[in-house]
Design a protein around this motif. Sequence first.
Motif, PDB file in Angstrom:
ATOM      1  N   ILE A 187       0.831  -1.206   0.000  1.00 19.12           N
ATOM      2  CA  ILE A 187       0.000   0.000   0.000  1.00 19.12           C
ATOM      3  C   ILE A 187       0.864   1.253   0.000  1.00 19.12           C
ATOM      4  O   ILE A 187       0.570   2.225  -0.710  1.00 19.12           O
ATOM      5  CB  ILE A 187      -0.957   0.002   1.203  1.00 19.12           C
ATOM      6  CG1 ILE A 187      -1.925  -1.189   1.125  1.00 19.12           C
ATOM      7  CG2 ILE A 187      -1.746   1.308   1.274  1.00 19.12           C
ATOM      8  CD1 ILE A 187      -2.755  -1.385   2.379  1.00 19.12           C
ATOM      9  N   THR A 188       1.951   1.242   0.753  1.00 18.57           N
ATOM     10  CA  THR A 188       2.810   2.433   0.810  1.00 18.57           C
ATOM     11  C   THR A 188       3.401   2.763  -0.557  1.00 18.57           C
ATOM     12  O   THR A 188       3.719   3.925  -0.834  1.00 18.57           O
ATOM     13  CB  THR A 188       3.959   2.264   1.822  1.00 18.57           C
ATOM     14  OG1 THR A 188       4.911   1.304   1.346  1.00 18.57           O
ATOM     15  CG2 THR A 188       3.445   1.837   3.184  1.00 18.57           C
ATOM     16  N   GLY A 189       3.534   1.755  -1.413  1.00 18.08           N
ATOM     17  CA  GLY A 189       4.101   1.980  -2.737  1.00 18.08           C
ATOM     18  C   GLY A 189       3.231   2.835  -3.631  1.00 18.08           C
ATOM     19  O   GLY A 189       3.687   3.325  -4.670  1.00 18.08           O
ATOM     20  N   GLN A 190       1.968   3.064  -3.240  1.00 19.40           N
ATOM     21  CA  GLN A 190       1.047   3.846  -4.060  1.00 19.40           C
ATOM     22  C   GLN A 190       1.189   5.348  -3.831  1.00 19.40           C
ATOM     23  O   GLN A 190       0.645   6.146  -4.598  1.00 19.40           O
ATOM     24  CB  GLN A 190      -0.395   3.421  -3.760  1.00 19.40           C
ATOM     25  CG  GLN A 190      -0.684   1.966  -4.060  1.00 19.40           C
ATOM     26  CD  GLN A 190      -2.046   1.511  -3.563  1.00 19.40           C
ATOM     27  OE1 GLN A 190      -2.689   2.190  -2.761  1.00 19.40           O
ATOM     28  NE2 GLN A 190      -2.501   0.361  -4.029  1.00 19.40           N
ATOM     29  N   GLY A 191       1.894   5.747  -2.781  1.00 17.25           N
ATOM     30  CA  GLY A 191       2.019   7.168  -2.465  1.00 17.25           C
ATOM     31  C   GLY A 191       3.030   7.867  -3.356  1.00 17.25           C
ATOM     32  O   GLY A 191       4.071   7.305  -3.703  1.00 17.25           O
ATOM     33  N   ALA A 192       2.726   9.108  -3.723  1.00 20.45           N
ATOM     34  CA  ALA A 192       3.656   9.921  -4.506  1.00 20.45           C
ATOM     35  C   ALA A 192       4.767  10.444  -3.605  1.00 20.45           C
ATOM     36  O   ALA A 192       4.544  10.741  -2.426  1.00 20.45           O
ATOM     37  CB  ALA A 192       2.908  11.083  -5.154  1.00 20.45           C
ATOM     38  N   ASP A 193       5.959  10.602  -4.164  1.00 12.52           N
ATOM     39  CA  ASP A 193       7.093  11.083  -3.378  1.00 12.52           C
ATOM     40  C   ASP A 193       6.775  12.414  -2.699  1.00 12.52           C
ATOM     41  O   ASP A 193       7.044  12.594  -1.507  1.00 12.52           O
ATOM     42  CB  ASP A 193       8.328  11.247  -4.268  1.00 12.52           C
ATOM     43  CG  ASP A 193       8.956   9.917  -4.658  1.00 12.52           C
ATOM     44  OD1 ASP A 193       8.661   8.901  -4.002  1.00 12.52           O
ATOM     45  OD2 ASP A 193       9.745   9.891  -5.622  1.00 12.52           O
ATOM     46  N   LYS A 194       6.233  13.367  -3.447  1.00  8.79           N
ATOM     47  CA  LYS A 194       5.968  14.687  -2.870  1.00  8.79           C
ATOM     48  C   LYS A 194       4.934  14.596  -1.764  1.00  8.79           C
ATOM     49  O   LYS A 194       5.060  15.261  -0.725  1.00  8.79           O
ATOM     50  CB  LYS A 194       5.507  15.658  -3.953  1.00  8.79           C
ATOM     51  CG  LYS A 194       5.295  17.083  -3.430  1.00  8.79           C
ATOM     52  CD  LYS A 194       5.081  18.077  -4.538  1.00  8.79           C
ATOM     53  CE  LYS A 194       4.841  19.485  -3.996  1.00  8.79           C
ATOM     54  NZ  LYS A 194       5.947  19.979  -3.149  1.00  8.79           N
ATOM     55  N   ALA A 195       3.907  13.766  -1.965  1.00  4.73           N
ATOM     56  CA  ALA A 195       2.886  13.600  -0.933  1.00  4.73           C
ATOM     57  C   ALA A 195       3.501  13.031   0.336  1.00  4.73           C
ATOM     58  O   ALA A 195       3.228  13.513   1.447  1.00  4.73           O
ATOM     59  CB  ALA A 195       1.775  12.694  -1.442  1.00  4.73           C
TER      60      ALA A 195
END
Length: 276
Positions: A187-195
């Motif tokens: 799930i963590t892999g879905q987050g954008a770097d900037k977010a």
Amino acid sequence: MPYVTIPGDTDLQLYYEDSGGDGRPVVLIHGWPLSGEAWAAQVPALVDAGYRAITYDRRGFGRSDKAPDGYEYDTLASDLNELMTQLDLTDAVIVGFSMGGGEVARYIGTYGESRVAGAVLAAAITPALCITDDNPDGGMPMEGFAGLRDECRGDRQGFLEKFMTWFFSNPSELTITEDQFRDVIRITGQGADKALQDTIIAWATDFRDDVAKFTVPTLVIHGDSDNNVPFPPSGKRSAEMIPGARLHVVAGGPHGINTSHADEFNRVLLEFLGSL
């Protein structure tokens, strides 16, 4: 798939899931760095008890659009307000886990309680985690938040694995299975770097003025072995600040109590909902 459109110079699509039904709406707001999937252990229990369970993915996370900006709490609370308004939710209970507690606080502080029957702060970052001259009882100075952001920026995957290990340890023993842990990492892999990076800095937001505006019944639930958001500067203070707040401390509970102690979490949440 259902989306709420957040208007702006470029419209943003906010992914949500809604169980439907005629029961009281319960809006579940996830923590960092997860998505609405983090509520997998709560949604069936809520639906079985007759409630309308609604989850959504914060901008930049999960299946929502990866916006170029807006990762501070005025915008995040505005996103929640759009969801509440567009779905025309009334008599709702809003449940904020970890940084999601910030959305609950800023939403009530900014938009009031006309749509809200109750609030839940679960392992939440409220009322003010950042140590300052006028907030000496916070949990970490600003340099600490900046350091976490820089770690995430420098080695995203390594930092996420370390952070999520803290997330589910109490304080040193992992409280979930290896399969559960690997799914969390997915799930963590879905987050954008900037977010991911910008919202770490947002954790330092001072919500004391927002929390002071709570008048609806409020449940504070927190683990006593929380590595990420220790109980004394957060849950304990929130419960003391909100008149009549109900406090439940999960013995041996890590940060991720809604997964590690799902049965206890659900029981306490349902008891609170049933009392409204």
